[in-house]
Scaffold this active site. Structure first.
Site, PDB file in Angstrom:
ATOM      1  N   HIS A  73       0.859  -1.197   0.000  1.00 46.20           N
ATOM      2  CA  HIS A  73       0.000   0.000   0.000  1.00 46.20           C
ATOM      3  C   HIS A  73       0.896   1.248   0.000  1.00 46.20           C
ATOM      4  CE1 HIS A  73      -3.826   2.064   0.427  1.00 46.20           C
ATOM      5  NE2 HIS A  73      -3.121   2.968   1.095  1.00 46.20           N
ATOM      6  N   ALA A  74       0.643   2.142  -0.944  1.00 44.80           N
ATOM      7  CA  ALA A  74       1.542   3.278  -1.150  1.00 44.80           C
ATOM      8  C   ALA A  74       1.625   4.183   0.078  1.00 44.80           C
ATOM      9  CB  ALA A  74       1.062   4.089  -2.345  1.00 44.80           C
ATOM     10  N   HIS A 128      -6.813   0.375   5.441  1.00 46.55           N
ATOM     11  CA  HIS A 128      -6.797   1.351   6.536  1.00 46.55           C
ATOM     12  C   HIS A 128      -7.495   0.865   7.801  1.00 46.55           C
ATOM     13  CE1 HIS A 128      -6.163   3.351   2.731  1.00 46.55           C
ATOM     14  NE2 HIS A 128      -5.614   4.371   3.348  1.00 46.55           N
ATOM     15  N   HIS A 151       2.753  14.421  -0.350  1.00 41.48           N
ATOM     16  CA  HIS A 151       3.117  14.245   1.063  1.00 41.48           C
ATOM     17  C   HIS A 151       4.582  14.650   1.284  1.00 41.48           C
ATOM     18  CE1 HIS A 151      -0.543  12.267   2.334  1.00 41.48           C
ATOM     19  NE2 HIS A 151      -0.372  11.204   1.574  1.00 41.48           N
ATOM     20  N   GLU A 164      -3.471  14.907   2.580  1.00 39.76           N
ATOM     21  CA  GLU A 164      -3.888  14.014   1.497  1.00 39.76           C
ATOM     22  C   GLU A 164      -4.234  14.771   0.213  1.00 39.76           C
ATOM     23  OE1 GLU A 164      -3.382  10.977   1.840  1.00 39.76           O
ATOM     24  OE2 GLU A 164      -3.064  10.956   4.011  1.00 39.76           O
TER      25      GLU A 164
HETATM   26  O1  X8Z Z   1      -4.297   5.318   1.076  1.00 42.29           O
HETATM   27  C1  X8Z Z   1      -4.208   6.142   0.197  1.00 42.29           C
HETATM   28  C2  X8Z Z   1      -2.837   6.627  -0.281  1.00 42.29           C
HETATM   29  C3  X8Z Z   1      -1.841   6.628   0.798  1.00 42.29           C
HETATM   30  S1  X8Z Z   1      -2.081   7.917   1.920  1.00 42.29           S
HETATM   31  C4  X8Z Z   1      -2.340   5.723  -1.381  1.00 42.29           C
HETATM   32  N1  X8Z Z   1      -5.325   6.608  -0.416  1.00 42.29           N
HETATM   33  C5  X8Z Z   1      -6.660   6.157  -0.048  1.00 42.29           C
HETATM   34  C6  X8Z Z   1      -6.900   4.712  -0.447  1.00 42.29           C
HETATM   35  O2  X8Z Z   1      -6.071   4.159  -1.176  1.00 42.29           O
HETATM   36  O3  X8Z Z   1      -7.896   4.137  -0.042  1.00 42.29           O
HETATM   37  C7  X8Z Z   1      -5.371   7.627  -1.455  1.00 42.29           C
HETATM   38  C8  X8Z Z   1      -6.805   7.755  -1.838  1.00 42.29           C
HETATM   39  C9  X8Z Z   1      -7.611   7.063  -0.780  1.00 42.29           C
HETATM   40 ZN    ZN Z   2      -1.886   9.830   1.225  1.00 44.84          ZN
END
Ligand code: X8Z
Ligand code: ZN
Length: 632
Positions: free
Chosen positions: A373-374, A531, A407, A431
């Protein structure tokens, strides 16, 4: 788990947290009451019994917390980085140990900060004390062993999510491949199979019988106990307290913003359901029901870009596909990142440091488990910034690279502030930085950097807007409901028996989607989203979606743009860069409305820029939906 101020990967693996980190030099909890700060020991007043703490005591305490945070935060970040880029028994052990220490210290400091509650202090000191109180992402109770237990649970959940194995047609398929497949496959049975298998992971037991689901319930208990010790109603209320306003007012603010943008979603939902109905027929997509979650081109139905071809307004397809162009022009992952850097450079930001290129993880290593996950990291409160991604060459990751770099540039911009203020003005700001840049990736910009050869004319505008809506508009209710669910869990409104039912109630109410098959109470479908086991709060992404357009509009105004917002690119505008930087370098040193005003002139988060951006599409969707019965 982590401290907000400690390790600072944005979007990183669970154990680590998000904001900046915690507190100061060591002392264990038992000493807190009796140990005076240095100044207390030397100042004459402090020898008078019962004398309350002084401003000098508070200053010493804050300095202690800052010092500890700076030193331990760097150590913690490096441990967390090694674990996230090489998940194994030992790195899990290390991160659990560091996390335990971070939580214990953070809770101790948060409790100690309360000593100064009644002191009249300068604004900046008061703000630092508040940051210390909120500094732990998930607080453990202060009783011995609790922080270690919580850290173990969180490491286990995070690692289980990232390393869970999924077999398809007799082969283990990498998770990132499965995510991509959800956007490409159009066979409902296959989609359902992948969707369902993905959600076996959160309910699959390890050798000791732990599942993500059982761990989650234990985590909730501990974090709530910890939050209550610190004076919050529960851990959800603590998370809602990070917005310079009362936690209930914050929940109402989220609902207010949703009310502003909901008409966009309702029209898009109605239109996309009708298109899916044409593709799959009444049995699979009945026109009066919520949409089946596995048909929306994304593992979580959170963005629908996988269906861009199906949703394209007739005659208005943008005439290029960014994924195809990236491949045709020979881009690799590194070149995508270089391109993102180039955008920020064009605004006047310094190039990324050499160490970014040496130390980032830009593609997935072949030989070890990593957290794909990025995320974006700042390891030393200064210039050791990096990203960690399993980048593929496609339009999605092109966008995500810009997101992550946002970020990093933010982290660098506020590096001269106190470590307690080295975070976003609020979570949504962090974000939204790279996401604002993404809105400047217009056809004109792509032509300028040579990624496409021809700029589609205005007759393709609806197609361009549709693609953007399938990303940003589709996301809104998902962004909202993730934490609505968590708030209900933390408040006790949902229990392990009703976790899944509560989840699907919200998915239906806000997104208008349903699972492809019945999901019993034994499942834990929220645990299939990074998350949740990662304990990364999600309200930030909902806010970012709103702020992204608000920032874009402000940027285009600064650049003097007069055309439609979706054709505006601020590429190359040093004036935009300078004003943007004025907001970024503030970090969290002032309440977020001040940061917002520094860039946009407004002190309120506002969905109207998003609505204005999509207005032509909204008008068109309303026409298309005429005579349809929308809703579910
Ligand atoms: O989790 C993220 C980023 C890292 S802060 C890749 N995002 C959320 C997701 O992937 O669910 C960005 C958009 C929403
Ligand atoms: Zn992010």
């Amino acid at each position: 788990m982590t401290k907000r101020h400690l390790a600072r990967p944005f979007g990183a693996l669970a154990a680590v947290s998000i904001l900046a980190l915690t507190a100061a030099c060591s002392r264990d909890a038992a000493d807190t009451e009796t140990t005076a700060t240095n100044s207390a020991a030397t100042a004459p007043e402090s020898v008078i019994e019962d004398a309350g703490p002084t401003e000098a005591d508070a200053a010493d305490f804050i300095a202690e917390v800052e010092k500890w945070t700076r030193e331990f935060g760097e150590y913690y970040s490096r441990v967390a980085w090694v674990q996230a880029t090489y998940i194994n028994y030992d790195t899990n052990w290390l991160v659990t140990k560091a996390d335990t220490e971070a939580t214990e210290k953070g809770v101790e400091f948060a409790n100690e900060a309360k000593r100064f509650n009644d002191l009249d202090l300068p604004t900046e000191m008061r703000r630092k004390l508040e940051a210390i109180k909120l500094g732990v992402n998930l607080p453990a109770p202060s009783r011995p062993g609790a922080a270690a237990e919580l850290a173990e649970i969180n490491t286990r959940m995070g690692a289980a999510y990232e390393t869970g194995k999924i077999e398809l047609d007799g082969k283990t398929v990498p998770r990132s491949d499965l995510e991509v497949m959800m956007g490409e496959i159009r066979d409902p049975a296959k989609l359902q199979e992948i969707w369902t298998k993905w959600r076996e992971v959160p309910v699959t037991a390890d050798a000791d019988g732990n599942t993500i689901k059982s761990d989650y319930a234990k985590m909730v208990k501990l974090a709530n106990e910890g939050a209550r010790e610190l004076g919050y109603a529960d851990a959800g209320a603590m998370w809602r307290s990070r917005y310079d306003m009362d936690p209930n007012a914050f929940a109402a603010e989220m609902d207010r913003l949703w009310g502003q943008v909901k008409p966009l979603y309702d029209e898009l939902h109605c239109y996309v359901r009708a298109e899916l109905n044409e593709q799959y027929g009444d049995d699979v997509v009945p026109l009066d029901q919520p949409i089946r979650a596995d048909l929306l081109g994304n593992m979580w139905a959170q963005t629908w870009g996988g269906l861009n071809d199906l949703a394209a307004p007739e005659g208005a397809s943008p005439a290029y596909d960014l994924t195809d162009q990236l491949v045709a022009k020979g881009y690799d992952a590194e070149k995508i990142v270089k391109t993102g850097e180039g955008f920020f450079s064009s605004l006047g930001f310094e190039p990324l440091p050499e160490t970014f290129w040496e130390r980032s993880m830009i593609t997935k290593p072949a030989d070890r488990e990593v957290a794909c996950h990025a995320s974006a990291w700042d390891l030393d409160w200064a210039d050791d910034i990096r990203i960690k991604m399993c980048t593929s060459v496609n339009a999605d990751d092109f966008r995500t690279v810009h997101h992550e770099l946002g970020h990093n540039y933010y982290q660098r911009a506020y590096q001269d502030k106190s470590v307690l203020f080295q975070t976003g003005a609020n979570g949504g700001f962090h974000e939204a930085i790279g996401d604002m840049i993404s809105l400047s990736i217009t056809p004109e910009y792509l032509k300028e950097i040579g990624l496409i050869d021809e700029v589609p004319d205005a007759s393709k505008d609806l197609g361009l807007l549709m693609n953007e809506a399938m990303e940003g508009v589709a996301f809104l209710p998902f962004g909202l409901l993730m934490d609505k669910w968590r708030w209900q869990v933390f408040s006790g409104e949902l229990t392990p028996e009703t976790y899944n039912e509560g989840w699907w109630n919200l998915r239906e109410e806000y997104q208008g989607i349903r699972p492809p098959a019945d999901r019993g109470a034994n499942y834990f479908d929220p645990g299939g989203k990074y998350h949740i086991p990662g304990n990364v709060s999600y309200e930030r992404y909902f806010l970012a979606r709103v702020l992204q357009f608000q920032f874009h509009k402000a940027a285009c105004d600064i650049a003097g743009w007069e055309g439609p917002l979706h054709r505006c690119s601020v590429y190359g505008s040093k004036a935009v860069g300078a004003r943007f930087n004025a907001m970024l370098e503030m970090g969290a040193s002032e309440p977020w409305p001040e940061a917002l005003a520094a860039f946009t002139g407004s002190r309120e988060m506002d969905g109207s820029a998003m609505v204005a951006y999509f207005q032509p599409l909204l008008d068109w969707l309303q026409e298309q939906n005429e005579g349809r019965s929308c809703g579910w």
